[in-house]
Design an enzyme around this catalytic site. Sequence first.
Site, PDB file in Angstrom:
ATOM      1  CB  CYS A   9      -0.912  -0.136   1.278  1.00 61.32           C
ATOM      2  SG  CYS A   9      -0.023   0.124   2.805  1.00 61.32           S
ATOM      3  CG  HIS A 582      -1.798   6.487  13.706  1.00 57.59           C
ATOM      4  ND1 HIS A 582      -2.551   5.649  13.310  1.00 57.59           N
ATOM      5  CD2 HIS A 582      -1.058   7.159  13.067  1.00 57.59           C
ATOM      6  CE1 HIS A 582      -2.552   5.877  11.884  1.00 57.59           C
ATOM      7  NE2 HIS A 582      -1.542   6.386  11.669  1.00 57.59           N
TER       8      HIS A 582
END
Length: 666
Positions: A9, A582
């Site tokens: 990815c 995050h």
Amino acid sequence: MKILAITSCPNGIAHTYMAAENLQKAGAKLGVELKVETQGSIGVENQFTEQDIREADGIIIAADKTVVKDRFVGKKLLVVGVQDGIRRPEELIQQMIKGDVPVYQAQSKSAEDMTGENKPKQNPIYRHLMNGVSYMVPFIVIGGLLIAVALTMGGVKTPGGLVIPEDSIWKTIESIGGAAFTFMVPILAGFIAMSIADRPGLAPGMVGGFIAANGSFYGSEAGAGFIGGIIAGFLAGYVALAIKKIKVPRSLQPIMPIIVIPVLASLVVGLIFVFVVGAPVANLFEALTVWLAGMQGTSSILLALILGAMISFDMGGPVNKVAFLFGSAMIGEGNYVIMGQIAVAICVPPIAMGLAAMMNKKKFTSAEREAGKATFTMGLFGITEGAIPFAAQDPLRVIPSIMVGSMTGSMIAMFGNVGDRVAHGGPIVAVLGAVDNVLMFFLAVIGGAAVSIIMVSLLKKDVAGVTPAVVGEGAKETPAGARKELAADTAADSAEVTSTVTHNGTATEAPAIRVEKLTDIVTMDLINLNLTGTTQDAVIDEMIGVLEQNGAVRADGDFKQAILAREQESSTGIGMNIAIPHGKSDAVLKPSVVFGIQQDGVDWKSLDGSEAKLIFMIAVPRNSKQNAHLKVLQMLSRKLMDDDFREALLAVTTKEEAYQLLDQVR
């Protein structure tokens, strides 16, 4: 049956490993021998051997970034996006078993076509440009440094400029450097075109670049420079690509990439440059030269500003050459002040960019900082082209910065009555005694470089801002130099994180915390099984509150801004009722993960439309030397693919039960 698979990815974290996990599970369920190679943020793992490829019945590539396919020529190859690897792995394997997959042939598709279904999120124009720049840089370095050495060691001052004796070894070295420079623009254009149209674009691009660099083709003393090379490269690439898409009889297909496409594309590009682009540009530069000559003696301040701007606008290109030729002509008429201003402006861009790169680690990658050393050296010898790689990579910020710096230096030189008696620039001409008012010359260089350094430092984004240190799926593709740094930081199988804040909030280096499993940075106090927030923002506040209560995050810090900034790039809701927000911030006192459950679910804009119920928030200090968050994301991504594990987490009733399950994430 044996199948190979590659997953990747854009950032090589969660989705890379989620797809790998699901493909492996599907292979085991269908009784297929399946080996998965992951191309993630820590590099290539479980890499295929030649024997693996030789024995494979087919290959599946589930990726959202370019994967090199040359090693799979002659094999059945199925190319899909990484989401297909996550959501329909069994279907992909079944398709391979049925044989409904084409055989991959070399050069059967263009660079664009080969990634048709899974184009990277990086701007393709930027990607093509950077491909050309990366191949061009070595030629700039070779040419600039060899010419600089020859000028330093063998240059002799003459009224016509620095001259190296014909019978000297330094003349040979200068010639070698000059030869390297002649390749610069053709190489730039050629590899831009190759990035667009694959190998058939290379020759037309180089031909177009050569014509762009040689004004004699269209009656101009100054060629089109590296800007012309960029135009030629894109023109050649897209012309070649258009010709490739023309349907031709099967009998002509073998000669298309080696004869038809290169010849036709080279002809089209060459004719466009000779009859359309070149002549108007030449007339424009001739008019500029007449205009500059008319200004001389009437508005010296404005002239100094214009010359400084022209010299640094294209760094050795046609605009630069017009100003340089004007200054050289004034030497012949006994006016050395014009060339003095130009001599300062010539060296400001490479000196400024070299110093900025070496001094400012926040704004430049390690590769750029290393390149800055060579750029600075070129500036000392008046090689303006040394700044081109920086300008080509970030033109909207770099070019204005160096233009203002050169204008400043040129104006200081004008006020200081700096003169240059030779047609060359940079400190080298002052060292060899060709400059009048040497002190003012160096003050002008220092002043101009200082202005450029300040401007570029203010305008350029931090490396951490362009390439977030905490990243997830959907974030922007990172520059080549930053990717190398990221890979180096995360290359270890077990990660370490440095806690770097003292009692008063001052950043210091502390012993590293080793993260081999999730519970190394999760405690039972960081588990909340009954999140009450009903919106994404409310849940984020609630989980940050848990971190603050446990002394992991300062209440007055900007950790929430880091979390929200990451969500703005793309949702951290990865699907299947999971979200992994995050962030990296100075407000984080120690690396931690807080786990929460919202049984009713929260809209997290997840990729599959599911509401987030299992939420993991990762908090890392901004100045952590390691990137343990990447390891945590990888561990979570793999484990959360287990349906039974997710169901067990949702069913826990005590923190102890949750902690025991989280202890399995490693």
